[in-house]
Scaffold this active site. Sequence first.
Site, PDB file in Angstrom:
ATOM      1  CD  GLU A  79      -6.469  14.772   5.009  1.00 55.18           C
ATOM      2  OE1 GLU A  79      -7.050  14.013   4.237  1.00 55.18           O
ATOM      3  OE2 GLU A  79      -6.168  14.459   6.174  1.00 55.18           O
ATOM      4  CD1 TRP A 131       0.858   8.365   9.509  1.00 51.57           C
ATOM      5  CD2 TRP A 131      -0.950   9.649   9.800  1.00 51.57           C
ATOM      6  NE1 TRP A 131      -0.170   7.547   9.885  1.00 51.57           N
ATOM      7  CE2 TRP A 131      -1.293   8.294  10.075  1.00 51.57           C
ATOM      8  CE3 TRP A 131      -1.934  10.622   9.918  1.00 51.57           C
ATOM      9  CZ2 TRP A 131      -2.592   7.923  10.461  1.00 51.57           C
ATOM     10  CZ3 TRP A 131      -3.223  10.238  10.300  1.00 51.57           C
ATOM     11  CH2 TRP A 131      -3.546   8.908  10.558  1.00 51.57           C
ATOM     12  CB  THR A 132       1.570  13.467   4.787  1.00 53.02           C
ATOM     13  OG1 THR A 132       1.072  12.273   4.211  1.00 53.02           O
ATOM     14  CG2 THR A 132       1.948  14.421   3.674  1.00 53.02           C
ATOM     15  NE  ARG A 143      -4.551  14.520   8.640  1.00 55.72           N
ATOM     16  CZ  ARG A 143      -5.643  14.463   9.400  1.00 55.72           C
ATOM     17  NH1 ARG A 143      -5.557  14.431  10.714  1.00 55.72           N
ATOM     18  NH2 ARG A 143      -6.841  14.450   8.838  1.00 55.72           N
ATOM     19  CG  ASP A 144      -0.918  16.308   6.076  1.00 59.65           C
ATOM     20  OD1 ASP A 144      -0.378  15.368   6.700  1.00 59.65           O
ATOM     21  OD2 ASP A 144      -2.011  16.208   5.511  1.00 59.65           O
ATOM     22  CG  ASN A 202      -1.624   6.969   2.158  1.00 61.73           C
ATOM     23  OD1 ASN A 202      -0.963   6.061   2.627  1.00 61.73           O
ATOM     24  ND2 ASN A 202      -1.947   8.033   2.835  1.00 61.73           N
ATOM     25  CG  ASP A 203      -1.079  11.429   1.781  1.00 57.81           C
ATOM     26  OD1 ASP A 203      -2.034  10.812   1.308  1.00 57.81           O
ATOM     27  OD2 ASP A 203      -1.139  12.164   2.772  1.00 57.81           O
ATOM     28  CD  GLN A 251       2.350   8.980   5.100  1.00 60.55           C
ATOM     29  OE1 GLN A 251       1.564   8.622   5.956  1.00 60.55           O
ATOM     30  NE2 GLN A 251       3.600   9.319   5.390  1.00 60.55           N
ATOM     31  CD1 TRP A 311      -1.127   2.342   2.236  1.00 61.48           C
ATOM     32  CD2 TRP A 311      -2.844   1.661   0.988  1.00 61.48           C
ATOM     33  NE1 TRP A 311      -2.054   3.352   2.221  1.00 61.48           N
ATOM     34  CE2 TRP A 311      -3.119   2.963   1.465  1.00 61.48           C
ATOM     35  CE3 TRP A 311      -3.785   1.026   0.179  1.00 61.48           C
ATOM     36  CZ2 TRP A 311      -4.302   3.637   1.158  1.00 61.48           C
ATOM     37  CZ3 TRP A 311      -4.952   1.701  -0.121  1.00 61.48           C
ATOM     38  CH2 TRP A 311      -5.202   2.989   0.362  1.00 61.48           C
TER      39      TRP A 311
END
Length: 572
Positions: free
Chosen positions: A255, A134-135, A200-201, A69-70, A86, A67
């Site tokens: 985000e 995370w991102t 976040r981010d 994602n970002d 990610q 997997w």
Amino acid sequence: MMMLMCALLTVLARLACVFCATILLQSLAWPCSNGERGFSYPQSPKAPSIVSERYRTAYHFQPPRNWMNDPCGPMYYNGVYHEFYQYNPDGAFDPNDSLMNMVWGHSVSTDLINWVGLEPAIKPDIPSDICGCWTGSATILFGVQPVIIYTGLIDRKANQVQNIALPKNRSDPYLREWAKVGSNPVIQHVIPGLNSSHFRDPTTGWIGPDGLWRIAVGAEVNGIGTALLYKSEDFMSWTRIERPLYSNNALNMWECLDFFAVVPGSNNGLDMSSEIPSGAKHVLKTPSKMTIGCGRGSIMVLSMLQNHSLTPNTAGESYGLGVTRQIVIQMILQKAGQESMTIWLDGDGKQLIQWPVEEIESLRINEINHQGLELKKGDLFEIKGIDTIQADIEIDFEPTSIDDAEPFDPSWLFDPRKQCREADASVHGGIGPFGLVILASDNMEEHTAVHFRVYKSEQKYIILMCSDLRRSSLRPGLYTPAYGGFFEFDLENEKRISLRTLIDRSAVESFGSGGRICITARVYPVALVDNGATHMYAFNNGSTTVGVPQLRAWSMKRAQVNVMKGGSVIDA
Ligand SMILES: *[C@@H]1O[C@H](CO)[C@@H](O)[C@H](O)[C@H]1NC(C)=O
Ligand SMILES: *[C@@H]1O[C@H](CO)[C@@H](O)[C@H](O)[C@H]1NC(C)=O
Ligand SMILES: *[C@@H]1O[C@H](CO)[C@@H](O)[C@H](O)[C@H]1NC(C)=O
Ligand SMILES: *[C@@H]1O[C@H](CO)[C@@H](O)[C@H](O)[C@H]1NC(C)=O
Ligand SMILES: *[C@@H]1O[C@H](CO)[C@@H](O)[C@H](O)[C@H]1NC(C)=O
């Protein structure tokens, strides 16, 4: 609003962005550090397995397995592009997979096309990221020191803080190893009204007029989507500036913010960590109203920086030509892939344009070329001679008359998808539908239609572009909507409506009118697996004959993207 929006729309978008998952994370209790499974990913009923090597993209970025994602922290340093993302090292995501191990996958490239996969750059191993990395983003301080700032999950409730990592050895051309600074977390949630599971981010840093660094962090403050603004002398210790960079109650959480500057009249991208020339316009990319995910449609807020805060452009403001090369890496959801795009400002200064990076053209082979075609109502012209599942097609359409455009109803703007469903490729119109039919099976039972329809508004023409997946596959249970969007078009003067479509097996990206609108989708036709070949047509189903002054198409070579060797990623 539509004019500012070039939606990156995705198939199977029901697999919401990972971060929307925090809602669920809150209500579950499980230790994140031991990998115990207990997390349920929000998605609609599972589609039957569609795993086939033939659906795997050939020139889009994907991890070797599992997997992603970002995309996060894209960076160009000492001649090398770095792409972090990610990544779930434990598997392709399924409802039982845990998000708790999210790491920063890492690949490098010298051409944005071929990518070498490296070991993950950042993994959860300190208290301030123990539940996931995370991102975030990368900033190169003073042109020499790369810094990553990213969101760490500190507990199973997904409370979030911001951390910093630095390359261990700046002389390593690939910056393989990253070390977290001892002062992490560098930013914690101490703001009244802040929902610390929505914090976040962090963006790439820029230098403010006072010479201090700035970053923005996406947040929910008192239920309102807010880009919190921070300043720092050394990029390590951060103070919040009370007034946010921007906030807007259309969303409760922002985000995957992105913030960059464009200069009218300049061809070069702006380095946000250098002084930004006066007259620059800033672009804040935020999720759109309709989605809160990172990859599913974005709004670009075009604005002036005033008193360190953003002031969105007033409607109608325009200024000179700005062509600024800003490369963004967009995500295509569902066993995600990515591609690099250039963003710049349109001639009227009101609209951002997205276009694939020109490097992608190096993959073109076997050009075919048609000129002076004419498509009458009902015509279907088969495009032959190229690989129809790995292709780049550029086609111009020129309606022979503008008299038959049907009247435009402004209420359609609220739901372009509905209009695409109701006025689909088989519904005859005045000017259009015309466009491409791609990934079509022999009998057309399966096909994806990408098409335009021209409407007449009071003073101007409005074009509807659709990417209709409803008949893209005979497989049951897939999410196959008709995506769409509207854009204004000066039909009397511009005359030609261009379409560029990139087909990369299961990924289809279409750019209307030179990138004023783009629609991205994943499709899974049975024919692609069973026959390995499909058909491609140009068509017209409108009463006005449409000329095709130019049609060029190419097969696309396969790129080397995170190729596995002997079961593991090549470690360059
Ligand atoms: C924070 O966000 C979560 C997830 O959206 C929500 O469930 C929770 O109620 C929010 N908390 C506050 C204090 O608003
Ligand atoms: C998820 O876990 C449950 C309970 O352990 C199990 O019954 C189910 O088969 C699992 N599903 C998948 C897709 O692995
Ligand atoms: C840093 O990287 C360079 C180039 O790869 C290498 O020659 C050097 O030995 C590395 N230094 C350390 C301390 O690992
Ligand atoms: C600039 O912002 C500061 C604090 O955010 C505020 O006190 C000041 O009045 C603002 N100045 C102008 C000209 O808006
Ligand atoms: C054009 O319209 C006819 C009649 O509605 C329909 O049968 C045909 O499939 C349409 N063509 C395309 C490419 O959808």
